[in-house]
Design a protein around this motif. Structure first.
Motif, PDB file in Angstrom:
ATOM      1  N   CYS A   1       0.834  -1.185   0.000  1.00  0.00           N
ATOM      2  CA  CYS A   1       0.000   0.000   0.000  1.00  0.00           C
ATOM      3  C   CYS A   1       0.885   1.258   0.000  1.00  0.00           C
ATOM      4  O   CYS A   1       1.964   1.244   0.573  1.00  0.00           O
ATOM      5  CB  CYS A   1      -0.882   0.030   1.241  1.00  0.00           C
ATOM      6  N   PRO A   2       0.385   2.326  -0.607  1.00  0.00           N
ATOM      7  CA  PRO A   2       1.126   3.592  -0.511  1.00  0.00           C
ATOM      8  C   PRO A   2       1.312   3.982   0.950  1.00  0.00           C
ATOM      9  O   PRO A   2       0.498   3.617   1.809  1.00  0.00           O
ATOM     10  CB  PRO A   2       0.224   4.592  -1.236  1.00  0.00           C
ATOM     11  N   ASP A   3       2.354   4.733   1.254  1.00  0.00           N
ATOM     12  CA  ASP A   3       2.686   5.089   2.637  1.00  0.00           C
ATOM     13  C   ASP A   3       1.536   5.744   3.405  1.00  0.00           C
ATOM     14  O   ASP A   3       1.357   5.485   4.585  1.00  0.00           O
ATOM     15  CB  ASP A   3       3.898   6.033   2.669  1.00  0.00           C
ATOM     16  N   SER A   4       0.758   6.585   2.735  1.00  0.00           N
ATOM     17  CA  SER A   4      -0.292   7.303   3.454  1.00  0.00           C
ATOM     18  C   SER A   4      -1.569   6.483   3.605  1.00  0.00           C
ATOM     19  O   SER A   4      -2.527   6.934   4.217  1.00  0.00           O
ATOM     20  CB  SER A   4      -0.612   8.624   2.740  1.00  0.00           C
ATOM     21  N   TRP A   5      -1.616   5.266   3.060  1.00  0.00           N
ATOM     22  CA  TRP A   5      -2.778   4.393   3.160  1.00  0.00           C
ATOM     23  C   TRP A   5      -2.499   3.261   4.124  1.00  0.00           C
ATOM     24  O   TRP A   5      -1.373   3.047   4.555  1.00  0.00           O
ATOM     25  CB  TRP A   5      -3.146   3.840   1.796  1.00  0.00           C
ATOM     26  N   GLN A   6      -3.521   2.500   4.459  1.00  0.00           N
ATOM     27  CA  GLN A   6      -3.353   1.372   5.362  1.00  0.00           C
ATOM     28  C   GLN A   6      -3.741   0.074   4.675  1.00  0.00           C
ATOM     29  O   GLN A   6      -4.546   0.061   3.752  1.00  0.00           O
ATOM     30  CB  GLN A   6      -4.188   1.556   6.626  1.00  0.00           C
ATOM     31  N   SER A   7      -3.166  -0.998   5.146  1.00  0.00           N
ATOM     32  CA  SER A   7      -3.493  -2.330   4.649  1.00  0.00           C
ATOM     33  C   SER A   7      -4.770  -2.800   5.332  1.00  0.00           C
ATOM     34  O   SER A   7      -4.931  -2.662   6.537  1.00  0.00           O
ATOM     35  CB  SER A   7      -2.342  -3.284   4.958  1.00  0.00           C
ATOM     36  N   ILE A   8      -5.689  -3.340   4.536  1.00  0.00           N
ATOM     37  CA  ILE A   8      -6.960  -3.845   5.050  1.00  0.00           C
ATOM     38  C   ILE A   8      -7.007  -5.337   4.744  1.00  0.00           C
ATOM     39  O   ILE A   8      -6.709  -5.748   3.628  1.00  0.00           O
ATOM     40  CB  ILE A   8      -8.140  -3.110   4.389  1.00  0.00           C
ATOM     41  N   THR A   9      -7.376  -6.138   5.717  1.00  0.00           N
ATOM     42  CA  THR A   9      -7.371  -7.587   5.509  1.00  0.00           C
ATOM     43  C   THR A   9      -8.763  -8.185   5.350  1.00  0.00           C
ATOM     44  O   THR A   9      -8.894  -9.317   4.912  1.00  0.00           O
ATOM     45  CB  THR A   9      -6.663  -8.303   6.673  1.00  0.00           C
ATOM     46  N   SER A  10      -9.825  -7.434   5.709  1.00  0.00           N
ATOM     47  CA  SER A  10     -11.168  -7.986   5.613  1.00  0.00           C
ATOM     48  C   SER A  10     -12.100  -6.954   5.000  1.00  0.00           C
ATOM     49  O   SER A  10     -12.023  -5.778   5.376  1.00  0.00           O
ATOM     50  CB  SER A  10     -11.653  -8.360   7.009  1.00  0.00           C
ATOM     51  N   PRO A  11     -12.957  -7.264   4.052  1.00  0.00           N
ATOM     52  CA  PRO A  11     -13.297  -8.613   3.629  1.00  0.00           C
ATOM     53  C   PRO A  11     -12.274  -9.222   2.668  1.00  0.00           C
ATOM     54  O   PRO A  11     -12.248 -10.429   2.469  1.00  0.00           O
ATOM     55  CB  PRO A  11     -14.642  -8.438   2.929  1.00  0.00           C
ATOM     56  N   ARG A  12     -11.448  -8.427   2.056  1.00  0.00           N
ATOM     57  CA  ARG A  12     -10.396  -8.906   1.166  1.00  0.00           C
ATOM     58  C   ARG A  12      -9.142  -8.102   1.447  1.00  0.00           C
ATOM     59  O   ARG A  12      -9.199  -6.979   1.937  1.00  0.00           O
ATOM     60  CB  ARG A  12     -10.769  -8.695  -0.306  1.00  0.00           C
ATOM     61  N   SER A  13      -8.004  -8.650   1.102  1.00  0.00           N
ATOM     62  CA  SER A  13      -6.754  -7.926   1.244  1.00  0.00           C
ATOM     63  C   SER A  13      -6.753  -6.763   0.259  1.00  0.00           C
ATOM     64  O   SER A  13      -6.935  -6.951  -0.942  1.00  0.00           O
ATOM     65  CB  SER A  13      -5.581  -8.869   0.956  1.00  0.00           C
ATOM     66  N   SER A  14      -6.613  -5.559   0.787  1.00  0.00           N
ATOM     67  CA  SER A  14      -6.658  -4.367  -0.049  1.00  0.00           C
ATOM     68  C   SER A  14      -5.986  -3.199   0.661  1.00  0.00           C
ATOM     69  O   SER A  14      -5.458  -3.354   1.760  1.00  0.00           O
ATOM     70  CB  SER A  14      -8.112  -4.018  -0.389  1.00  0.00           C
ATOM     71  N   CYS A  15      -6.021  -2.048   0.042  1.00  0.00           N
ATOM     72  CA  CYS A  15      -5.478  -0.817   0.617  1.00  0.00           C
ATOM     73  C   CYS A  15      -6.606   0.195   0.735  1.00  0.00           C
ATOM     74  O   CYS A  15      -7.526   0.208  -0.084  1.00  0.00           O
ATOM     75  CB  CYS A  15      -4.394  -0.234  -0.287  1.00  0.00           C
ATOM     76  N   GLY A  16      -6.530   1.049   1.740  1.00  0.00           N
ATOM     77  CA  GLY A  16      -7.547   2.079   1.911  1.00  0.00           C
ATOM     78  C   GLY A  16      -7.005   3.240   2.713  1.00  0.00           C
ATOM     79  O   GLY A  16      -5.917   3.160   3.283  1.00  0.00           O
ATOM     80  N   ARG A  17      -7.792   4.303   2.749  1.00  0.00           N
ATOM     81  CA  ARG A  17      -7.355   5.472   3.517  1.00  0.00           C
ATOM     82  C   ARG A  17      -7.370   5.134   4.997  1.00  0.00           C
ATOM     83  O   ARG A  17      -8.120   4.260   5.439  1.00  0.00           O
ATOM     84  CB  ARG A  17      -8.242   6.668   3.217  1.00  0.00           C
TER      85      ARG A  17
END
Length: 130
Positions: A1-17
């Protein structure tokens, strides 16, 4: 993920604010290359109750530099000189029997997008209609 975003593991592995940031940007440099077309893929996961083009404090956004959508928007230019390309909005529901300002405009009750967005948008919800 870009530095200013966070890793999200649920419901799927993704990146978000990050949750404490109401909106965030991701700058994709062109390294000076000219372009006429923007192509890409976006996959969104609905969490909570997204607001589509809900008016913030009952005010319609008139400036592209302000909050105007619960979703993703593609612009070009730099802060203070951005130009709108396309917006993907997430609404509360797609049900047409619910008139609510947080639904998509096509349901008949949702707030319309700001004028600078025009018709260059798509809005949907993970809560399907009847």
């Amino acid at each position: 993920c870009p530095d200013s975003w966070q890793s999200i593991t649920s419901p799927r592995s993704s990146c978000g604010r990050k949750s404490n940031v109401p909106c965030d940007s991701l700058n994709i440099p062109t390294s000076g290359a000219s372009y006429q077309t923007v192509c890409g893929t976006f996959r969104g996961y609905q969490v909570g109750s997204p607001d589509a083009f809900r008016k913030l404090n009952n005010t319609i956004a008139t400036n592209i530099e302000t909050y105007y959508v619960d979703g993703v928007t593609v612009t070009y230019g730099s802060p203070g000189n951005r130009h709108h390309v396309f917006t993907y909005a997430a609404g509360l529901t797609e049900r047409t029997d619910i008139v609510h300002y947080e639904t998509c405009p096509c349901t008949g009750g949702g707030s319309l997008p700001p004028q600078f967005v025009g018709s260059d948008y798509y809005c949907e919800s993970g809560n399907p209609g009847p």
